[in-house]
Enzyme design. Structure first.
Site, mmCIF file in Angstrom:
data_model
loop_
_atom_site.group_PDB
_atom_site.id
_atom_site.type_symbol
_atom_site.label_atom_id
_atom_site.label_comp_id
_atom_site.label_asym_id
_atom_site.label_seq_id
_atom_site.Cartn_x
_atom_site.Cartn_y
_atom_site.Cartn_z
ATOM 1 N N SER A 1 0.823 -1.215 0.000
ATOM 2 C CA SER A 1 0.000 0.000 0.000
ATOM 3 C C SER A 1 0.856 1.264 0.000
ATOM 4 O O SER A 1 2.018 1.250 0.419
ATOM 5 C CB SER A 1 -0.908 0.028 1.229
HETATM 6 N N1 SAH Z 1 -0.122 -5.485 4.083
HETATM 7 C C1 SAH Z 1 0.551 -5.754 2.829
HETATM 8 C C2 SAH Z 1 -0.347 -5.410 1.644
HETATM 9 C C3 SAH Z 1 -0.479 -6.590 0.780
HETATM 10 S S1 SAH Z 1 -1.765 -6.520 -0.440
HETATM 11 C C4 SAH Z 1 1.910 -5.057 2.769
HETATM 12 O O1 SAH Z 1 2.253 -4.304 3.685
HETATM 13 O O2 SAH Z 1 2.655 -5.293 1.807
HETATM 14 C C5 SAH Z 1 -2.970 -7.606 0.290
HETATM 15 C C6 SAH Z 1 -2.519 -9.024 0.552
HETATM 16 O O3 SAH Z 1 -3.653 -9.732 1.063
HETATM 17 C C7 SAH Z 1 -2.050 -9.803 -0.670
HETATM 18 O O4 SAH Z 1 -0.760 -10.265 -0.483
HETATM 19 C C8 SAH Z 1 -3.063 -10.949 -0.781
HETATM 20 O O5 SAH Z 1 -2.499 -12.145 -1.255
HETATM 21 C C9 SAH Z 1 -3.539 -11.080 0.658
HETATM 22 N N2 SAH Z 1 -4.839 -11.715 0.833
HETATM 23 C C10 SAH Z 1 -5.946 -11.600 0.069
HETATM 24 N N3 SAH Z 1 -6.937 -12.354 0.564
HETATM 25 C C11 SAH Z 1 -6.445 -12.948 1.681
HETATM 26 C C12 SAH Z 1 -7.000 -13.862 2.639
HETATM 27 N N4 SAH Z 1 -8.231 -14.332 2.534
HETATM 28 N N5 SAH Z 1 -6.212 -14.264 3.665
HETATM 29 C C13 SAH Z 1 -4.939 -13.831 3.788
HETATM 30 N N6 SAH Z 1 -4.352 -12.987 2.907
HETATM 31 C C14 SAH Z 1 -5.102 -12.550 1.869
#
Ligand code: SAH
Length: 227
Positions: A76
């Site tokens: 993000s």
């Molecule tokens: N917090 C992260 C942002 C990653 S984007 C950072 O600081 O980089 C969101 C992430 O959520 C992705 O990697 C995606 O694979 C994960 N995601 C999506 N659905 C999910 C679920 N049901 N359980 C766990 N992770 C999930």
């Protein structure tokens, strides 16, 4: 000095690399947009964001934008990370669940405040690389696992705060159950194809109170059976 103390207290490796860029990021993107919580700002100044993005993106790490981290996912925008961090009031003694570890950056920011962090990632490769990086950087207060975050992490519940970093069409009921009394949850809610609403959920006397915070765009919250 504050950063040094923070780092020593929470065991993470100090990095003075690209400190000026982090300072500019905090001043121009975070403080300028109203995030003022000193704990959040100290963590944003401390964590080396450039180590959480792919090498080819390193030069853009402190820019005012999300960046791709592989597997169709993104880290993000710094302001969003700071805004969501401030909302859930992390700090020593607080137990926080993150859904969507991704690069591990948000988890590192939370851990840098002294909170105990549990973070779940559905894509095993991202979960593995984030776990390795967080360990390398000395973030001992973060535990990660690869699973569908819909179900939360029952063994460690209840959580003082829950932060969801993928857009869900509705709030997963297990997450509401695992939120402690007086707990805070921040979650983007809405269709994955449109702008979503960042929601704050507070638990009081077993009931939830929802507040809309702002429009946002996040990658979709996936389910294990969609993989
Ligand atoms: N917090 C992260 C942002 C990653 S984007 C950072 O600081 O980089 C969101 C992430 O959520 C992705 O990697 C995606 O694979 C994960 N995601 C999506 N659905 C999910 C679920 N049901 N359980 C766990 N992770 C999930």
């Amino acid at each position: 000095m504050l950063c040094l103390v923070l780092l020593l207290c929470h065991g993470a490796v100090a990095s003075s690399e690209r400190e000026e860029e982090r300072e500019a990021m905090v001043k121009e993107q975070v403080l300028a947009r109203g995030v003022k919580d000193p704990t959040t700002l100290a963590a944003m100044r401390t964590v080396p964001r450039h180590l959480f993005v792919p090498g080819s993106m390193s030069h853009q790490a402190y820019q005012d934008r999300p960046l791709p981290i592989g597997h169709g996912q993104t880290i993000s925008q710094p302001f969003i990370v700071a805004f969501m961090t401030e909302i859930i009031k992390p700090g020593p003694g607080r137990k926080i669940l993150e859904i969507g570890t991704g690069s591990g950056y948000q988890a590192a920011i939370l851990a840098a405040t002294g909170a105990q962090v549990y973070s779940i990632e559905i894509i095993p490769q991202l979960a593995d690389s984030a776990a390795v990086l967080l360990k390398q950087l000395g973030f001992t207060h973060v535990e990660t696992r690869s699973a569908d975050g819909y179900y939360g992490w029952k063994e460690h519940a209840p959580f003082d705060a829950i932060i969801v970093t993928a857009a869900a069409e509705f709030i997963p009921p297990p997450l509401i159950e695992q939120l402690a009394e007086s707990g805070l949850m921040v979650i983007p809610v809405g269709s994955p194809f449109f702008v979503q609403t960042l929601m704050l959920i507070q638990k009081r006397d077993g009931k939830t109170i929802s507040t809309s915070l702002m429009p946002v765009r996040f990658v979709p919250f996936k389910r294990a059976d969609e993989e």
